[in-house]
Scaffold this active site. Structure first.
Site, PDB file in Angstrom:
ATOM      1  N   GLY A 232       0.810  -1.214   0.000  1.00 20.07           N
ATOM      2  CA  GLY A 232       0.000   0.000   0.000  1.00 20.07           C
ATOM      3  C   GLY A 232       0.842   1.262   0.000  1.00 20.07           C
ATOM      4  CG  PHE A 233       4.223   1.368  -0.568  1.00 22.26           C
ATOM      5  CD1 PHE A 233       5.129   0.719   0.252  1.00 22.26           C
ATOM      6  CD2 PHE A 233       3.903   0.787  -1.785  1.00 22.26           C
ATOM      7  CE1 PHE A 233       5.708  -0.479  -0.131  1.00 22.26           C
ATOM      8  CE2 PHE A 233       4.480  -0.414  -2.176  1.00 22.26           C
ATOM      9  CZ  PHE A 233       5.383  -1.047  -1.346  1.00 22.26           C
ATOM     10  CB  ILE A 621      12.961  -4.472  17.648  1.00 19.11           C
ATOM     11  CG1 ILE A 621      13.722  -3.168  17.372  1.00 19.11           C
ATOM     12  CG2 ILE A 621      12.699  -5.226  16.355  1.00 19.11           C
ATOM     13  CD1 ILE A 621      12.958  -2.151  16.555  1.00 19.11           C
ATOM     14  N   PRO A 624      12.450  -8.826  15.201  1.00 20.46           N
ATOM     15  CG  PRO A 624      14.236  -9.412  16.577  1.00 20.46           C
ATOM     16  CD  PRO A 624      12.764  -9.628  16.406  1.00 20.46           C
ATOM     17  CE  LYS A 625      12.833 -14.804   8.795  1.00 20.08           C
ATOM     18  NZ  LYS A 625      12.576 -16.255   8.941  1.00 20.08           N
ATOM     19  CD  GLU A 697       4.878   5.705   7.412  1.00 18.78           C
ATOM     20  OE1 GLU A 697       5.431   5.958   6.325  1.00 18.78           O
ATOM     21  OE2 GLU A 697       3.722   5.248   7.477  1.00 18.78           O
TER      22      GLU A 697
END
Length: 730
Positions: A232-233, A621, A624-625, A697
């Site tokens: 989508g972005f 986090i 991590p992957k 982002e």
């Protein structure tokens, strides 16, 4: 209360939905199989501004398989009531098929509904539309800007005059389009007065609310389903006209209707990152301490809505300086409305600010990292609020060490590899992650498995996986015993899936719901005379692998399954919520330092990125992957912005000239270099339960500037236009 063991969060787990995707079992918007579905194809306006004088549908209606041709002359009138819950920009909506006005090239002017896709496509080609055309205004540099949005502190003009070093720089940033792999699509079905749509969207609640508003329906008469989104972005952050057209066509045809935009139609049907003209005047003393900055920003928007994005905050808070003035002017054009695109606002501003900082460093003979350190603020000077956390200096240190910054020759055009000029560049990045209200629902079943639901989306960052990780740890279950469901407006409402908001917002609601269920089970156990945990202080009980036990005494306990069976309970259920960051005020940002090495052909001006590194201060986090995947995707997107992506408009009629992936260039494997991402360990607990900042982002912010600065180091040519082309370097 004893801390709940964390086994899933922080582990580099594979995607829980990965098998569905690689086997083709994950159903995207256009892939749902509805009985009796027919197909719709939009007829686009071939002018950029004017009025429709006639529509001849005769040949189309005679074509075999065509069922209906709908346009402003025969479409039912829609109420288009106000909808405060919509994510649309302010202004008047594009009211499809409600009048004869054409506001931009490609605007839907008719839709052909047919029994097959081929019949609908050919029928659309047979519709003849005549216009009273006017010359559209589509050039940012020639149109009249609107009233500015202003910001000021200190006296920027006086500060600039008193500065020993002054720069006056103008940058031009091209329009970019999202180009997700999955085209935008909608299937719409009416059951009496109830509407169900299967839609590609990043905000099922927003699309639900918009459809209810357009068709004048009560909330419980609309359902939006979107379990998988193929990229989508930001392009799916609002309900676009084609979704309304599909629902309207389904109502008129009295059949379920599938409408899929072509790749070409996505260039004028679903928004874009707006183009900018951005003038920055910057002043400092001889040591590089910033004294003043004046930002004059022009950005395109549509003539019928006022789109804006956060292009101003970075210039207010990234560096310390006493005098700042900004004017952000939207320029109304005869185009469709822009929309947020990855790193919205901040990515555009960062190219300007970080390029200017590099130029100032060169002017002063100061290392670019050292210049940034000299202007590191102790608080957000735009609000006088403390930073929740700010580890940008640590990003510089780690990045410089890992990238080999000390090997950079500061003299431009001094390092070669055969015919290639080699350059290193870096840039800082910042983003303001969203924290919005959200709700979730958790249910623990008698068999010891759990289901968690929230009406969020997953456009690729791994929402299914990360939310399952959060839920599994909060419930004390294994990943394989938890199912997370999303993408349905019947689930508890959530914020848009964008703006780096999902983990902090939806994740906090999921934690709250799961904590409530776990606490219900603990209370049930400590009050149950037959439980091994009877009489234990509830605060001393934790759950691991579905088994409740006393913290520090794992032998004393029992499973969820035995507890619920003995108490004749089919399930335990609770709703959770997140209300936003609360009243405690702090400047909450994610940060990065991005490093790039480029090679530029000395004769041809071709730029090749050799390697890139991003170092991120993004809080805790969760996966991590998935985080590494996010960083790689953001860096690749930044390479596209820096070197390739540029939407070209024919200003005579508003037509987009390169509306295809053959002509609008995006990075391919050959363009993608060695990439490395490093996340600083730590948490940011400002206003969310997980200690996260969001990272979808920030990973793209600063990438284009780092590449541009590396190009300067390689060639001695300062390019202030995006994308950076071979022609500009010759």
């Amino acid at each position: 209360m004893s801390p709940q063991p964390q086994a899933a969060v922080g582990a580099p787990l594979s995607r829980v939905d990965g098998r569905l995707k690689v086997t083709g079992k994950a159903l995207y918007a256009a892939e749902h199989d509805l009985e009796g579905v027919v197909h719709a194809v939009i007829v686009d306006a071939s002018i950029g501004r004017g009025r429709i004088t006639s529509i001849d549908t005769g040949d189309a209606e005679k074509h075999a398989g065509v069922l209906r041709v709908i346009h402003h002359g025969n479409a039912p009138t829609l109420p288009y009531r106000d909808n405060a819950g919509s994510n649309n920009p302010p202004g008047r909506r594009l009211r499809v098929f409600q009048d004869d006005r054409v506001l931009f090239h490609g605007q839907p002017v008719a839709v052909v509904v047919a029994s097959t896709l081929e019949a609908a496509q050919h029928g659309a080609s047979l519709v003849k539309v005549r216009y009273d055309a006017e010359r559209p205004s589509t050039d940012l540099h020639e149109a009249e800007p609107g009233e500015p949005t202003d910001y000021a502190r200190g006296d920027a003009e006086a500060g600039l005059r008193s500065s020993a070093v002054r720069l006056d720089l103008t940058y031009e940033l091209a329009r970019n389009h999202h180009n997700p792999m999955e085209p935008h699509a909608t299937i719409a079905r009416w059951d009496g007065d109830k509407l169900t749509v299967w839609d590609k969207t990043q905000w099922v609640v927003g699309t639900h609310d918009e459809l209810a508003a357009v068709f004048g329906l009560p909330a419980d008469s609309v359902r939006v389903i979107s379990p998988f989104v193929g990229g989508g972005f930001g392009s799916g952050l609002r309900c676009w006209p084609h979704t309304v057209v599909a629902a309207l066509a389904a109502r008129v045809a009295r059949r379920p209707v599938k409408l899929v935009l072509s790749r070409r139609q996505m260039y004028f049907g679903t928004g874009f990152r707006p183009s900018y003209e951005y003038r920055l005047r910057l002043g400092s003393d001889r040591r590089g301490r910033l004294n003043a900055a004046i930002h004059d920003i022009d950005a395109e928007t549509s003539s019928y809505e006022t789109f804006f994005e956060a292009v101003m905050p970075a210039g207010q808070m990234l560096y310390s300086m006493p005098n700042v003035r900004q004017a952000y002017r939207r320029v109304p054009l005869d185009v469709n409305t822009p929309i947020w695109m990855r790193g919205p606002g901040f990515a555009s501003a960062s190219f300007v600010i970080e390029s200017a900082m590099d130029e100032l460093a060169h002017e002063l003979g100061v290392d670019p990292i050292e210049l940034r350190r000299r202007n590191e603020p102790s608080e957000d000077e735009s609000t006088n609020e403390p930073f929740s956390t700010r580890r940008l200096s640590e990003c510089y240190t780690v990045g410089a060490r890992e990238f080999g910054w000390d090997r950079r020759n500061p003299k431009p055009r001094s390092t070669r590899d055969g015919d290639w000029l080699i350059g290193l560049g870096m840039a800082a990045g910042v983003y303001d992650p969203g924290r919005y209200p959200a709700q979730a629902r958790a249910r623990l079943d008698a068999d010891g498995t759990a289901v968690v639901e929230a009406a969020t989306s997953d456009m690729g960052p791994g929402t299914y996986t990360s939310q399952t990780q959060v839920a599994a740890d909060a419930l004390g279950l294994t990943m394989r015993t938890v199912t997370f469901r999303l993408g349905d407006s019947l689930y508890p409402p959530t914020s848009p899936h964008g703006g780096s908001a999902t983990m902090a917002s939806v994740g906090s609601a999921v934690v709250d719901a799961c904590n409530r269920v776990r606490q219900q089970a603990i209370r049930l156990a400590v009050e149950d005379r037959e439980s091994p945990l009877y009489g234990v202080n509830a605060d001393d009980v934790v759950v691991r692998n579905g088994r409740l036990h006393v913290q520090g005494s794992p032998a004393r306990g029992e499973t969820y399954k035995s507890l619920l069976a003995r108490n004749d309970r089919s399930h335990l259920e609770a709703n959770g919520s997140y209300d936003g960051p609360g009243s405690e005020r702090s400047a909450y940002f994610a940060y990065n330092a991005t490093f790039a090495e480029v090679a530029v052909d000395a004769s041809l001006g071709l730029v090749r990125v050799r390697r890139m590194l991003g170092v991120y201060d993004a809080g805790r986090i969760i996966s991590p992957k998935l985080a590494e995947s996010q960083a790689f995707g953001g860096i690749v997107g930044g390479i596209g912005t820096a070197l390739l992506e540029h939407t070209v408009t024919d200003h005579r009629d508003g037509r987009i000239v390169n509306a295809s992936l053959a002509d609008y260039l995006v990075p391919v494997n050959a363009d993608v270099p060695e990439i490395k991402a490093i996340y600083l360990d730590g948490e940011d607990n400002a206003g969310n339960l997980l200690g996260v900042k969001g990272l979808g982002e920030v990973v793209q912010v600063g990438v284009a500037a780092a590449i541009g600065n590396a190009v300067f180091n390689a060639t001695g040519r300062r390019i202030r236009q995006l994308p950076i082309t071979a022609e500009a370097l010759l």
